[in-house]
Write a protein that holds these residues in place. Structure first.
Motif, PDB file in Angstrom:
ATOM      1  N   TRP A 353       0.872  -1.181   0.000  1.00  0.00           N
ATOM      2  CA  TRP A 353       0.000   0.000   0.000  1.00  0.00           C
ATOM      3  C   TRP A 353       0.909   1.230   0.000  1.00  0.00           C
ATOM      4  CZ3 TRP A 353      -5.439  -0.155   2.289  1.00  0.00           C
ATOM      5  CH2 TRP A 353      -6.058   1.102   2.211  1.00  0.00           C
ATOM      6  N   THR A 354       0.851   2.010  -1.054  1.00  0.00           N
ATOM      7  CA  THR A 354       1.679   3.213  -1.155  1.00  0.00           C
ATOM      8  C   THR A 354       0.778   4.438  -1.163  1.00  0.00           C
ATOM      9  OG1 THR A 354       3.300   2.003  -2.502  1.00  0.00           O
ATOM     10  CG2 THR A 354       3.428   4.422  -2.514  1.00  0.00           C
ATOM     11  N   TRP A 355       0.947   5.288  -0.186  1.00  0.00           N
ATOM     12  CA  TRP A 355       0.168   6.529  -0.148  1.00  0.00           C
ATOM     13  C   TRP A 355       0.791   7.553  -1.086  1.00  0.00           C
ATOM     14  CZ3 TRP A 355      -4.516   6.735   1.640  1.00  0.00           C
ATOM     15  CH2 TRP A 355      -4.912   5.867   2.676  1.00  0.00           C
ATOM     16  N   LEU A 356      -0.064   8.242  -1.835  1.00  0.00           N
ATOM     17  CA  LEU A 356       0.385   9.287  -2.751  1.00  0.00           C
ATOM     18  C   LEU A 356       0.121  10.674  -2.184  1.00  0.00           C
ATOM     19  CD1 LEU A 356      -1.126   7.709  -5.995  1.00  0.00           C
ATOM     20  CD2 LEU A 356       1.194   7.425  -5.116  1.00  0.00           C
ATOM     21  N   VAL A 357      -0.657  10.720  -1.118  1.00  0.00           N
ATOM     22  CA  VAL A 357      -1.001  11.983  -0.467  1.00  0.00           C
ATOM     23  C   VAL A 357      -0.773  11.825   1.029  1.00  0.00           C
ATOM     24  CG1 VAL A 357      -2.737  12.560  -2.209  1.00  0.00           C
ATOM     25  CG2 VAL A 357      -3.434  11.319  -0.140  1.00  0.00           C
ATOM     26  N   LYS A 358      -0.776  12.934   1.722  1.00  0.00           N
ATOM     27  CA  LYS A 358      -0.678  12.893   3.177  1.00  0.00           C
ATOM     28  C   LYS A 358      -1.965  12.296   3.734  1.00  0.00           C
ATOM     29  CE  LYS A 358       0.293  15.770   7.219  1.00  0.00           C
ATOM     30  NZ  LYS A 358       0.599  17.148   7.702  1.00  0.00           N
ATOM     31  N   ARG A 359      -1.818  11.292   4.563  1.00  0.00           N
ATOM     32  CA  ARG A 359      -3.000  10.639   5.106  1.00  0.00           C
ATOM     33  C   ARG A 359      -3.811  11.593   5.967  1.00  0.00           C
ATOM     34  NH1 ARG A 359      -1.592   4.838   7.563  1.00  0.00           N
ATOM     35  NH2 ARG A 359      -3.765   5.097   8.204  1.00  0.00           N
ATOM     36  N   ARG A 360      -5.132  11.451   5.855  1.00  0.00           N
ATOM     37  CA  ARG A 360      -6.033  12.275   6.650  1.00  0.00           C
ATOM     38  C   ARG A 360      -7.093  11.385   7.269  1.00  0.00           C
ATOM     39  NH1 ARG A 360      -6.549  13.718   1.169  1.00  0.00           N
ATOM     40  NH2 ARG A 360      -8.542  13.124   0.207  1.00  0.00           N
ATOM     41  N   ALA A 361      -7.793  11.923   8.221  1.00  0.00           N
ATOM     42  CA  ALA A 361      -8.767  11.139   8.971  1.00  0.00           C
ATOM     43  C   ALA A 361      -9.808  10.510   8.045  1.00  0.00           C
ATOM     44  CB  ALA A 361      -9.460  12.027  10.004  1.00  0.00           C
ATOM     45  N   GLY A 362     -10.011   9.238   8.223  1.00  0.00           N
ATOM     46  CA  GLY A 362     -11.065   8.540   7.498  1.00  0.00           C
ATOM     47  C   GLY A 362     -10.699   8.060   6.113  1.00  0.00           C
ATOM     48  N   LEU A 363      -9.524   8.462   5.595  1.00  0.00           N
ATOM     49  CA  LEU A 363      -9.188   8.121   4.210  1.00  0.00           C
ATOM     50  C   LEU A 363      -8.936   6.623   4.054  1.00  0.00           C
ATOM     51  CD1 LEU A 363      -8.729   9.198   1.385  1.00  0.00           C
ATOM     52  CD2 LEU A 363      -6.352   9.628   1.969  1.00  0.00           C
ATOM     53  N   LYS A 364      -8.141   6.039   4.932  1.00  0.00           N
ATOM     54  CA  LYS A 364      -7.852   4.610   4.837  1.00  0.00           C
ATOM     55  C   LYS A 364      -9.128   3.795   5.019  1.00  0.00           C
ATOM     56  CE  LYS A 364      -4.413   1.195   6.291  1.00  0.00           C
ATOM     57  NZ  LYS A 364      -5.254   0.030   6.612  1.00  0.00           N
ATOM     58  N   ALA A 365      -9.964   4.216   5.928  1.00  0.00           N
ATOM     59  CA  ALA A 365     -11.219   3.493   6.172  1.00  0.00           C
ATOM     60  C   ALA A 365     -12.122   3.531   4.942  1.00  0.00           C
ATOM     61  CB  ALA A 365     -11.944   4.091   7.376  1.00  0.00           C
ATOM     62  N   ALA A 366     -12.141   4.672   4.246  1.00  0.00           N
ATOM     63  CA  ALA A 366     -12.972   4.800   3.048  1.00  0.00           C
ATOM     64  C   ALA A 366     -12.491   3.866   1.944  1.00  0.00           C
ATOM     65  CB  ALA A 366     -12.966   6.247   2.562  1.00  0.00           C
ATOM     66  N   VAL A 367     -11.161   3.773   1.777  1.00  0.00           N
ATOM     67  CA  VAL A 367     -10.606   2.884   0.759  1.00  0.00           C
ATOM     68  C   VAL A 367     -10.874   1.425   1.130  1.00  0.00           C
ATOM     69  CG1 VAL A 367      -8.513   2.145  -0.431  1.00  0.00           C
ATOM     70  CG2 VAL A 367      -8.862   4.574   0.093  1.00  0.00           C
ATOM     71  N   GLU A 368     -10.686   1.093   2.399  1.00  0.00           N
ATOM     72  CA  GLU A 368     -10.942  -0.287   2.848  1.00  0.00           C
ATOM     73  C   GLU A 368     -12.406  -0.658   2.676  1.00  0.00           C
ATOM     74  OE1 GLU A 368      -7.448  -0.975   6.187  1.00  0.00           O
ATOM     75  OE2 GLU A 368      -9.365  -0.076   6.798  1.00  0.00           O
ATOM     76  N   GLU A 369     -13.282   0.289   2.889  1.00  0.00           N
ATOM     77  CA  GLU A 369     -14.712   0.023   2.686  1.00  0.00           C
ATOM     78  C   GLU A 369     -15.001  -0.277   1.216  1.00  0.00           C
ATOM     79  OE1 GLU A 369     -19.079   2.203   3.372  1.00  0.00           O
ATOM     80  OE2 GLU A 369     -17.233   3.148   4.101  1.00  0.00           O
TER      81      GLU A 369
END
Length: 383
Positions: A353-369
């Motif tokens: 998993w490579t982030w292209l942007v600075k992680r923000r609240a809820g972003l990972k959860a939205a992708v996992e959903e």
């Protein structure tokens, strides 16, 4: 005097392209094989690829735009409804039957001047192959067991000489792919498959150029000369003339993205004026062969993201992973995730998993959903 180019905010430009690609939550194409026909017609092509660490790209692309899409829907469209066909665009792709005539000139060119790959095809053997299909019906390379095997000429080749003859028949239009199961293609006489007395006449160069421009404006929203002629460089001059003529008549408006004034794009006035409604929370897990991704320079210009396709890159030099998928959230590319389907275990595995942007609240959860229905698609399960 030519009108000045209109500056578009990058977010607006992205929205125009995503709207044209049906990635903004517009009404779906419908259901079943009819939705496949509508999607392929609108997009212009759906690229085929054989890699299947997850579901193959052509199914993935359709799944991204058709809720409830099933692999069987494409099989129905190709083999039963015959509303789509396979041929070479910028790569092997599914194309709408309405566009068949635009590929006839390429077929004729292969027949008249076979490229070096087809040089070893023996005329007598080729005619015998056509007679066999005419007599016995459609066949795949697996149905041919009387070849004298030869060494492969490349990694994706076959040791059976008949494979080259089948491919020659496909490219010159004598044969078509009547059925595809994974990477196994069944070849049939094109006239018999499509029920033709004679093949449709081919389009003229000017008609083909107009087809390319119409396709680009429809599926890209705003198009450059390069993006319009992607895979068809020989048509640039004619397409350029069509753009100039349409711009003079004010049927097209010249635009540019942000400060990138040297990269000229054109758009129809109605598309420029139509509002773009972004959905910041909408998530798309895209194929690396998706029409939004495949033109790498265009992707970088619009999204500021340079995708790396690393399946053929040595493992030690990979950055994103073997088959990394770009993840689009709203109008932002947020991650590249290397996924693999564990078909035996029925689980979608995250390899990297490579982030292209600075992680923000809820972003990972939205992708996992979003991965939950994506995993069900891999299993062919219900939605």
């Amino acid at each position: 005097m030519a009108a000045a180019s209109v500056r578009l905010d990058p977010s607006h430009a992205r929205g125009i392209w995503m709207r044209a690609q049906r990635l903004l939550g517009q009404p779906a194409f419908g259901e079943g094989a009819a939705a496949v026909e509508a999607a392929v017609s609108h997009l212009g092509y759906v690229q085929i690829d054989t890699i299947n660490v997850i579901e193959r790209s052509h199914h993935h692309i359709l799944h991204s735009r058709i809720p409830g899409y099933r692999v069987a829907d494409l099989a129905q469209a190709q083999s039963v409804d015959k509303s789509v066909f396979e041929y070479w665009a910028h790569a092997l792709a599914y194309l709408p039957m309405d566009d068949y005539r635009h590929f006839v000139p390429a077929m004729d060119a292969y027949r008249e001047n076979p490229k070096s790959y087809f040089g070893p095809v023996n005329d007598e053997d080729y005619r015998a192959l056509l007679r066999r299909i005419r007599r016995d019906g459609p066949l795949s390379i697996r149905d041919i067991d009387d070849d004298v095997l030869v060494d492969k000429t490349h990694a994706w080749g076959s040791r059976k000489p008949s494979k080259r003859a089948l491919t020659f028949g496909f490219f010159n239009g004598d044969l078509t792919i009547s059925q595809r199961e994974g990477i196994v293609k069944t070849y049939e006489l094109a006239r018999r498959h499509f029920g033709w007395q004679r093949r449709p006449p081919g389009s003229k160069p000017a008609q083909f150029a107009q087809y390319l421009l119409d396709r680009a404006l429809r599926s890209q929203g705003m198009a450059s000369l390069d993006s319009t002629c992607y895979g068809n460089l020989g048509s640039k001059s004619l397409v350029g003339e069509l753009i100039d003529k349409a711009a003079r008549r004010k049927k097209l408006v010249e635009v540019h993205i942000g400060e990138a004034t040297k990269t000229r794009h054109w758009i129809e006035p109605s598309a420029l004026e139509a509002p773009v409604a972004h959905e910041p929370s909408r998530v798309h897990i895209l194929s690396p062969f998706d029409p939004l991704v495949i033109q790498r320079k265009r992707l970088a210009l619009f999204f500021g993201y340079e995708h790396r396709f690393e399946a053929y890159v040595p493992a030690t030099k990979r950055v994103f992973g073997y088959f990394a998928l770009p993840v689009l959230v709203g109008d932002e590319m947020v991650a590249a995730i290397d996924l693999k389907m564990d078909r035996k275990g029925g689980k979608l595995r995250v390899q990297k998993w490579t982030w292209l942007v600075k992680r923000r609240a809820g972003l990972k959860a939205a992708v996992e959903e979003a991965m939950v229905p994506f995993e069900r698609f891999q299993r062919g399960g219900d939605y």
